[in-house]
Design a protein around this motif. Structure first.
Motif, PDB file in Angstrom:
ATOM      1  N   LEU A   1       0.797  -1.231   0.000  1.00  0.00           N
ATOM      2  CA  LEU A   1       0.000   0.000   0.000  1.00  0.00           C
ATOM      3  C   LEU A   1       0.831   1.282   0.000  1.00  0.00           C
ATOM      4  CD1 LEU A   1      -2.573  -0.991   2.797  1.00  0.00           C
ATOM      5  CD2 LEU A   1      -2.799  -1.332   0.325  1.00  0.00           C
ATOM      6  N   GLY A   2       2.093   1.180   0.371  1.00  0.00           N
ATOM      7  CA  GLY A   2       2.885   2.375   0.622  1.00  0.00           C
ATOM      8  C   GLY A   2       2.941   3.350  -0.533  1.00  0.00           C
ATOM      9  N   HIS A   3       3.121   2.850  -1.760  1.00  0.00           N
ATOM     10  CA  HIS A   3       3.254   3.782  -2.886  1.00  0.00           C
ATOM     11  C   HIS A   3       1.930   4.469  -3.209  1.00  0.00           C
ATOM     12  CE1 HIS A   3       1.980   0.039  -4.830  1.00  0.00           C
ATOM     13  NE2 HIS A   3       1.623   0.735  -5.884  1.00  0.00           N
ATOM     14  N   HIS A   4       0.809   3.808  -2.936  1.00  0.00           N
ATOM     15  CA  HIS A   4      -0.490   4.464  -3.109  1.00  0.00           C
ATOM     16  C   HIS A   4      -0.669   5.573  -2.073  1.00  0.00           C
ATOM     17  CE1 HIS A   4      -2.020   1.548  -6.041  1.00  0.00           C
ATOM     18  NE2 HIS A   4      -1.521   0.585  -5.276  1.00  0.00           N
ATOM     19  N   MET A   5      -0.315   5.282  -0.831  1.00  0.00           N
ATOM     20  CA  MET A   5      -0.434   6.282   0.227  1.00  0.00           C
ATOM     21  C   MET A   5       0.519   7.450  -0.022  1.00  0.00           C
ATOM     22  SD  MET A   5      -0.616   3.429   3.253  1.00  0.00           S
ATOM     23  CE  MET A   5      -0.744   4.528   4.658  1.00  0.00           C
ATOM     24  N   LEU A   6       1.716   7.149  -0.528  1.00  0.00           N
ATOM     25  CA  LEU A   6       2.681   8.217  -0.807  1.00  0.00           C
ATOM     26  C   LEU A   6       2.177   9.135  -1.912  1.00  0.00           C
ATOM     27  CD1 LEU A   6       5.440   9.437  -0.162  1.00  0.00           C
ATOM     28  CD2 LEU A   6       6.417   7.912  -1.902  1.00  0.00           C
ATOM     29  N   HIS A   7       1.522   8.574  -2.919  1.00  0.00           N
ATOM     30  CA  HIS A   7       0.943   9.435  -3.964  1.00  0.00           C
ATOM     31  C   HIS A   7      -0.031  10.431  -3.346  1.00  0.00           C
ATOM     32  CE1 HIS A   7      -0.984  10.753  -7.697  1.00  0.00           C
ATOM     33  NE2 HIS A   7      -2.126  10.635  -7.024  1.00  0.00           N
ATOM     34  N   ASP A   8      -0.906   9.936  -2.484  1.00  0.00           N
ATOM     35  CA  ASP A   8      -1.880  10.798  -1.824  1.00  0.00           C
ATOM     36  C   ASP A   8      -1.172  11.900  -1.032  1.00  0.00           C
ATOM     37  OD1 ASP A   8      -4.849  11.040  -1.130  1.00  0.00           O
ATOM     38  OD2 ASP A   8      -3.971  10.942   0.867  1.00  0.00           O
ATOM     39  N   ALA A   9      -0.167  11.507  -0.256  1.00  0.00           N
ATOM     40  CA  ALA A   9       0.552  12.471   0.573  1.00  0.00           C
ATOM     41  C   ALA A   9       1.276  13.510  -0.276  1.00  0.00           C
ATOM     42  CB  ALA A   9       1.546  11.737   1.467  1.00  0.00           C
ATOM     43  N   ARG A  10       1.898  13.064  -1.358  1.00  0.00           N
ATOM     44  CA  ARG A  10       2.643  13.998  -2.207  1.00  0.00           C
ATOM     45  C   ARG A  10       1.724  15.005  -2.890  1.00  0.00           C
ATOM     46  NH1 ARG A  10       6.974   9.909  -5.183  1.00  0.00           N
ATOM     47  NH2 ARG A  10       8.748  10.309  -3.784  1.00  0.00           N
ATOM     48  N   MET A  11       0.553  14.559  -3.314  1.00  0.00           N
ATOM     49  CA  MET A  11      -0.374  15.481  -3.958  1.00  0.00           C
ATOM     50  C   MET A  11      -0.832  16.558  -2.992  1.00  0.00           C
ATOM     51  SD  MET A  11      -0.693  14.705  -7.159  1.00  0.00           S
ATOM     52  CE  MET A  11      -2.203  15.538  -7.650  1.00  0.00           C
ATOM     53  N   TYR A  12      -1.221  16.159  -1.779  1.00  0.00           N
ATOM     54  CA  TYR A  12      -1.639  17.165  -0.795  1.00  0.00           C
ATOM     55  C   TYR A  12      -0.481  18.095  -0.438  1.00  0.00           C
ATOM     56  CZ  TYR A  12      -6.269  15.236   0.191  1.00  0.00           C
ATOM     57  OH  TYR A  12      -7.574  14.840   0.102  1.00  0.00           O
ATOM     58  N   SER A  13       0.723  17.545  -0.332  1.00  0.00           N
ATOM     59  CA  SER A  13       1.880  18.375  -0.014  1.00  0.00           C
ATOM     60  C   SER A  13       2.149  19.406  -1.111  1.00  0.00           C
ATOM     61  CB  SER A  13       3.110  17.480   0.190  1.00  0.00           C
ATOM     62  OG  SER A  13       4.269  18.261   0.428  1.00  0.00           O
ATOM     63  N   ALA A  14       2.032  18.971  -2.377  1.00  0.00           N
ATOM     64  CA  ALA A  14       2.250  19.889  -3.496  1.00  0.00           C
ATOM     65  C   ALA A  14       1.217  21.010  -3.512  1.00  0.00           C
ATOM     66  CB  ALA A  14       2.215  19.122  -4.819  1.00  0.00           C
ATOM     67  N   TRP A  15       0.003  20.692  -3.075  1.00  0.00           N
ATOM     68  CA  TRP A  15      -1.045  21.708  -3.027  1.00  0.00           C
ATOM     69  C   TRP A  15      -0.880  22.651  -1.838  1.00  0.00           C
ATOM     70  CZ3 TRP A  15      -5.974  18.169  -3.858  1.00  0.00           C
ATOM     71  CH2 TRP A  15      -5.972  17.689  -5.171  1.00  0.00           C
ATOM     72  N   ASN A  16      -0.106  22.238  -0.833  1.00  0.00           N
ATOM     73  CA  ASN A  16       0.034  23.010   0.408  1.00  0.00           C
ATOM     74  C   ASN A  16       1.501  23.166   0.786  1.00  0.00           C
ATOM     75  OD1 ASN A  16      -2.959  23.099   1.665  1.00  0.00           O
ATOM     76  ND2 ASN A  16      -2.624  21.113   0.677  1.00  0.00           N
ATOM     77  N   PRO A  17       2.308  23.793  -0.078  1.00  0.00           N
ATOM     78  CA  PRO A  17       3.739  23.902   0.207  1.00  0.00           C
ATOM     79  C   PRO A  17       3.995  24.683   1.496  1.00  0.00           C
ATOM     80  CG  PRO A  17       3.106  25.351  -1.612  1.00  0.00           C
ATOM     81  CD  PRO A  17       1.932  24.459  -1.339  1.00  0.00           C
ATOM     82  N   GLY A  18       4.859  24.130   2.339  1.00  0.00           N
ATOM     83  CA  GLY A  18       5.222  24.805   3.580  1.00  0.00           C
ATOM     84  C   GLY A  18       4.172  24.745   4.668  1.00  0.00           C
ATOM     85  N   ASP A  19       3.078  24.027   4.449  1.00  0.00           N
ATOM     86  CA  ASP A  19       2.003  23.944   5.448  1.00  0.00           C
ATOM     87  C   ASP A  19       2.413  22.977   6.553  1.00  0.00           C
ATOM     88  OD1 ASP A  19      -0.292  23.450   6.943  1.00  0.00           O
ATOM     89  OD2 ASP A  19      -1.625  23.506   5.212  1.00  0.00           O
ATOM     90  N   ASP A  20       2.591  23.502   7.745  1.00  0.00           N
ATOM     91  CA  ASP A  20       2.947  22.682   8.900  1.00  0.00           C
ATOM     92  C   ASP A  20       1.873  22.695   9.976  1.00  0.00           C
ATOM     93  OD1 ASP A  20       5.482  21.839   7.937  1.00  0.00           O
ATOM     94  OD2 ASP A  20       6.317  23.804   8.449  1.00  0.00           O
ATOM     95  N   SER A  21       0.674  23.127   9.629  1.00  0.00           N
ATOM     96  CA  SER A  21      -0.394  23.194  10.629  1.00  0.00           C
ATOM     97  C   SER A  21      -1.568  22.287  10.297  1.00  0.00           C
ATOM     98  CB  SER A  21      -0.906  24.634  10.783  1.00  0.00           C
ATOM     99  OG  SER A  21      -1.429  25.121   9.560  1.00  0.00           O
ATOM    100  N   THR A  22      -1.880  22.104   8.998  1.00  0.00           N
ATOM    101  CA  THR A  22      -3.018  21.266   8.633  1.00  0.00           C
ATOM    102  C   THR A  22      -2.768  19.833   9.055  1.00  0.00           C
ATOM    103  OG1 THR A  22      -3.539  22.701   6.775  1.00  0.00           O
ATOM    104  CG2 THR A  22      -4.480  20.503   6.736  1.00  0.00           C
TER     105      THR A  22
END
Length: 336
Positions: free
Chosen positions: A236-257
């Protein structure tokens, strides 16, 4: 207790989108009989991996396949809607579901989505408040005169006064907006001062403070339950990483959400501070026994249905074991 969350990402490689939608409906119907508390349908637009842009349509399909399951649309991005049509759709869905659908409203943040839908992003707060003010009147069925037009939304909703609405976001401004309009606050971050701002705005505008959820960043938002955790991370890891990377790209530098992690690899995603967790079945049982919920995202990152189903089954079994409730032994139909 467990919940389901679907954002319907269908990246390549991954399962076909049609298979994922069919499976999501089947999972909701099956999970309702195994103690699932609620299903969450999300919203974003123009994502290359097909992120769900029409949460009310998915919510309607889920409502038709279930009888008791609560359905939460979170977040519905209010600046993107014609509010009269939205009120009509909400009322019809309230009837279809017999009052089981509620909403967390938000203002949106991705510049690409505002361009995609032709909405001025600089006015998103103003647009959201104008539309929320009108929506609160329309959902009750009262006749409203707005900009010289007479508007009355029919049919009347199943829920007296209309379906439940909350406000979402992760800022002082979001907390203040929720309070001014007398809505509960379902935040996606816990910024210092949000609760105080919410309560002050409620009281200043004649409302009693109501539901508030300010998530901790340590709260897992994507959970799987496994008998073999190492194998699960490999599957499952690569599927979960895709999800995490997409949200991270949409929220650069976000350390609160709460659900944002900037992990660059599966190994980094496994950090205890990440919101992505794979729990051993025994740990899941203990978490539920201690009052915690399992927030499942069974199709996260386009996980193929044949791989996703066994992990959902194990989660339901863990909840049943934790609550000492019997669980049916037959396997579900995977046909959707």
């Amino acid at each position: 207790m467990f919940t389901l969350r679907f954002d319907m990402r269908a990246p390549q490689p991954g399962a076909p989108a049609a298979d994922l939608y069919s499976t999501a409906l089947g999972m909701c119907a099956w999970s309702e009989t195994r103690g699932c508390a609620a299903v969450v349908a999300c919203e974003h637009h123009g994502s290359p991996d097909g992120y769900l842009p029409a949460p009310l349509l998915l919510a309607s399909a889920v409502a038709a396949r279930t009888e008791r399951l609560r359905i939460l649309v979170a977040a519905l991005l209010l600046p993107f809607y014609d509010v009269v049509r939205l009120a009509e759709d909400m009322n019809v869905l309230d009837l279809i579901s017999r009052g089981r659908v509620s909403y967390v409203l938000g203002i949106g943040y991705r510049p690409e989505e505002f361009e995609h839908l032709g909405v001025d992003r600089s006015r998103r707060g103003q647009l959201a408040e104008e539309r929320l003010r009108l929506l609160l009147r329309l959902r009750t069925g009262e006749e409203v005169v707005h900009e010289g037009r007479r508007i009355r939304v029919t049919p009347a909703p199943f829920t007296p006064g209309g379906p439940d609405l909350l406000w979402g976001g992760g800022s002082i401004a979001a907390a203040d907006r929720a309070g001014r309009f007398g809505l509960g606050l379902q935040a996606n971050a816990s910024v210092p001062g949000m609760r105080e701002a919410y309560e002050a705005a409620c009281r200043a505008n004649g409302h009693e403070p109501s539901f508030v959820h300010l998530p901790d960043r340590s709260e897992p938002s994507v959970v799987f339950v496994a008998d073999d955790v190492e194998r699960a991370w490999r599957e499952l890891g690569h599927h979960m990483l895709h999800d995490a990377r997409m949200y991270s790209a949409w929220n650069p530098g976000d350390d609160s959400t709460a659900f944002i992690t900037h992990a660059a690899s599966v190994d980094e995603l496994r950090s205890p501070t990440s919101g992505y967790r794979i729990l051993h079945r025994d740990d899941a049982v203990e978490q539920v026994r201690s009052g915690g919920a399992l927030r499942l995202a069974p199709l996260c990152g386009g996980i193929p249905p044949e791989l996703a189903w066994p992990y959902l089954e194990r989660a339901a079994e863990a909840v049943a074991a934790a609550t000492m409730s019997p669980i049916q032994e037959e396997r579900p139909s995977h046909a959707g």
